[in-house]
Scaffold this motif. Structure first.
Motif, PDB file in Angstrom:
ATOM      1  N   PRO A 351       0.724  -1.146  -0.005  1.00  0.00           N
ATOM      2  CA  PRO A 351      -0.050  -0.183  -0.052  1.00  0.00           C
ATOM      3  C   PRO A 351       0.724   1.283   0.051  1.00  0.00           C
ATOM      4  N   ASP A 352       0.372   2.473  -0.550  1.00  0.00           N
ATOM      5  CA  ASP A 352       0.976   3.615  -0.416  1.00  0.00           C
ATOM      6  C   ASP A 352       0.793   4.213   1.015  1.00  0.00           C
ATOM      7  N   ASN A 380       7.985  -4.948   7.684  1.00  0.00           N
ATOM      8  CA  ASN A 380       7.546  -4.291   9.072  1.00  0.00           C
ATOM      9  C   ASN A 380       6.665  -3.043   8.606  1.00  0.00           C
ATOM     10  N   VAL A 381       5.463  -3.237   8.913  1.00  0.00           N
ATOM     11  CA  VAL A 381       4.323  -2.200   8.966  1.00  0.00           C
ATOM     12  C   VAL A 381       4.358  -1.271   9.862  1.00  0.00           C
ATOM     13  N   THR A 382       4.722  -0.056   9.684  1.00  0.00           N
ATOM     14  CA  THR A 382       4.911   0.783  10.597  1.00  0.00           C
ATOM     15  C   THR A 382       4.116   2.081  10.778  1.00  0.00           C
ATOM     16  N   ARG A 394      -3.482   2.333  13.136  1.00  0.00           N
ATOM     17  CA  ARG A 394      -2.909   2.702  11.775  1.00  0.00           C
ATOM     18  C   ARG A 394      -2.113   1.824  11.028  1.00  0.00           C
ATOM     19  N   ALA A 395      -1.313   1.051  11.799  1.00  0.00           N
ATOM     20  CA  ALA A 395      -0.352   0.195  11.578  1.00  0.00           C
ATOM     21  C   ALA A 395      -1.356  -1.103  10.772  1.00  0.00           C
ATOM     22  N   TYR A 396      -2.483  -1.768  11.486  1.00  0.00           N
ATOM     23  CA  TYR A 396      -3.126  -2.728  11.078  1.00  0.00           C
ATOM     24  C   TYR A 396      -3.774  -2.422   9.898  1.00  0.00           C
ATOM     25  N   ASP A 400      -3.395  -4.595   6.425  1.00  0.00           N
ATOM     26  CA  ASP A 400      -4.579  -5.235   5.814  1.00  0.00           C
ATOM     27  C   ASP A 400      -4.699  -4.929   4.193  1.00  0.00           C
ATOM     28  N   ARG A 401      -3.836  -4.018   3.856  1.00  0.00           N
ATOM     29  CA  ARG A 401      -3.893  -3.619   2.355  1.00  0.00           C
ATOM     30  C   ARG A 401      -2.728  -4.297   1.563  1.00  0.00           C
TER      31      ARG A 401
END
Length: 425
Positions: A351-352, A380-382, A394-396, A400-401
């Motif tokens: 995702p952007d 690492n989605v931060t 916000r991270a989740y 999820d995208r």
């Protein structure tokens, strides 16, 4: 400045992202890097285990400053080799990197300088280690002495677990890292990660974080390299930070200098906050992974001058400023991790990221132009937020995208801090 970053993981992507924002930067290279790091630096196919090849590259490109990200090149002496050519390097010498390269070395430093840590014994054979474990009882902690990529530690709650951990070490499960074993007391409390720059004489505290080592929700299952983290760690109050500096960091800095191995780089103290206060579980000699990702998200200051001051012995002349907003990162790992997992599975899209969000690449590569997974911990989605709960949401939402069928994650990163925020602790 012309800068070379050594490494290819999520920690290095976070460092590259932050370093690239520095107005001091003129040319930026990374060896070997990853597709995420390629957004910020020119990737160079130099074998980082070949110290002569790294030195030759630095000479060819007239590199001014080298930042060594991972622990293995530090323990192997890369910083020493580059300093021999007069280069400015962020990262400790091989002798100082023993703080991570040998758990027994660190325990001995603690014993010599009265640094609070669990009682321990070192063993080079199984029967003696097992006899000690039987005498001490469980719970108890068994550690491979050397570098084992975060996997050589067993927190044994039963005698069978502890004895099996000894067998694993001496039967080669961790290679040369398990040739010696450290058996130490189980510390009861809450874990925290504390980071501090050190130039050999001066120390600059950075930020605190809390990692989630267990693979399963609610901190269950086997230990991993880390499934997520957040910063700051509420358990690290101002008093606890002050005590950590006075009781752990400063004696270590003094002890390393007196031992003839002055430490220059980052102290990453893995702490257990017990009823007595902060106690040292272990030292790492590089930024944490995934803690680095949340720290870089919170750091307001230019990172490059901080690392330069560390390398040049002028740490007393700089300071670090932080955003108050917490940051949280969730690790997306390959299914099966930390056991066997499939590599080179396609990541169809990322995702952007918006303001205060970033997807860091930890174990990715390109195969025929397609982004694929190359490791156990892959993304690492931060995100940051006004509270840990907001940063988590916000991270989740961002995670999820991500379109990657072979990925999995824990859904409860930050749960301790969120319990504190909501008053349900």
């Amino acid at each position: 400045m012309k800068v070379l970053l050594i490494g290819s993981g999520g920690r290095e992507h976070a460092l590259a992202w932050k370093l690239a924002q520095s107005p001091l930067m003129t040319e930026f290279y990374a060896a070997p890097g990853n597709p995420g790091i390629a957004e910020h630096a020119v990737l160079v196919p130099v074998d980082i285990e070949d110290h002569e090849a790294v030195a030759a590259f630095c000479k060819d490109k007239a590199i001014d400053f080298v930042v060594v990200g991972p622990e293995a090149p530090l323990v192997a002496g890369l910083a020493d080799r580059l300093r021999a050519d007069g280069l400015s390097v962020f990262g400790p010498s091989a002798a100082a990197a023993q703080l991570e390269g040998s758990k027994g070395f660190t325990k001995d430093i603690c014993a010599r300088y009265d640094i609070p840590t669990g009682t321990y014994q070192r063993f080079n054979n199984g029967p003696k280690a097992k006899a000690y474990i039987r005498a001490e009882g469980v719970p108890i902690v068994v550690k491979a002495d050397g570098l084992a990529a975060g996997k050589g530690v067993t927190v044994a709650m039963t005698l069978d677990e502890a004895l099996a951990a000894v067998d694993d070490c001496f039967e080669g499960a961790f290679g040369a890292a398990g040739a010696e074993v450290v058996v130490e007391a189980y510390l009861d409390g809450e874990e925290a990660s504390f980071f501090c720059l050190c130039d050999g004489k001066h120390a600059l505290p950075l930020a605190t974080a809390q990692d989630h080592k267990r693979v399963g929700e609610g901190d269950t299952g086997v230990n991993t390299g880390g499934m997520g983290a957040y910063s700051p760690a509420p358990v690290m109050t101002a008093e606890m930070v002050e005590r950590t500096m006075k009781e752990i960091i400063e004696p270590t800095m003094r002890g390393m200098a007196e031992s003839g191995h002055p430490f220059s780089g980052v102290f990453f103290a893995g702490l257990m906050i017990t009823r007595k206060g902060p106690e040292l579980i272990e030292y790492n000699v590089r930024f944490g992974d995934p803690e680095c990702q949340v720290m870089m998200m919170r750091l307001k200051s230019d990172l490059l001058p901080l690392l330069l001051a560390t390398a040049n012995g002028t740490l007393d002349q700089v300071k670090a400023e932080w955003n108050d907003d917490p940051a949280l990162t969730v690790v997306m790992a390959s299914k099966g991790y930390p056991g066997a997992y499939e590599k080179n599975t396609p990541i169809l899209s990322l995702p952007d990221a918006g303001e205060g969000e970033k997807v860091f690449h930890a174990g990715t590569g390109l195969r025929d132009g397609t982004l694929v997974s190359t490791g156990g911990r892959v993304l690492n989605v931060t995100a940051s937020g006004g509270t840990v709960a907001e940063a988590k949401d916000r991270a989740y939402t961002l995670l999820d995208r991500v379109r990657w069928e072979n990925g999995f994650c824990r859904r409860d990163i930050g749960w301790r801090a969120i319990e504190r925020e909501t008053g349900s602790a």
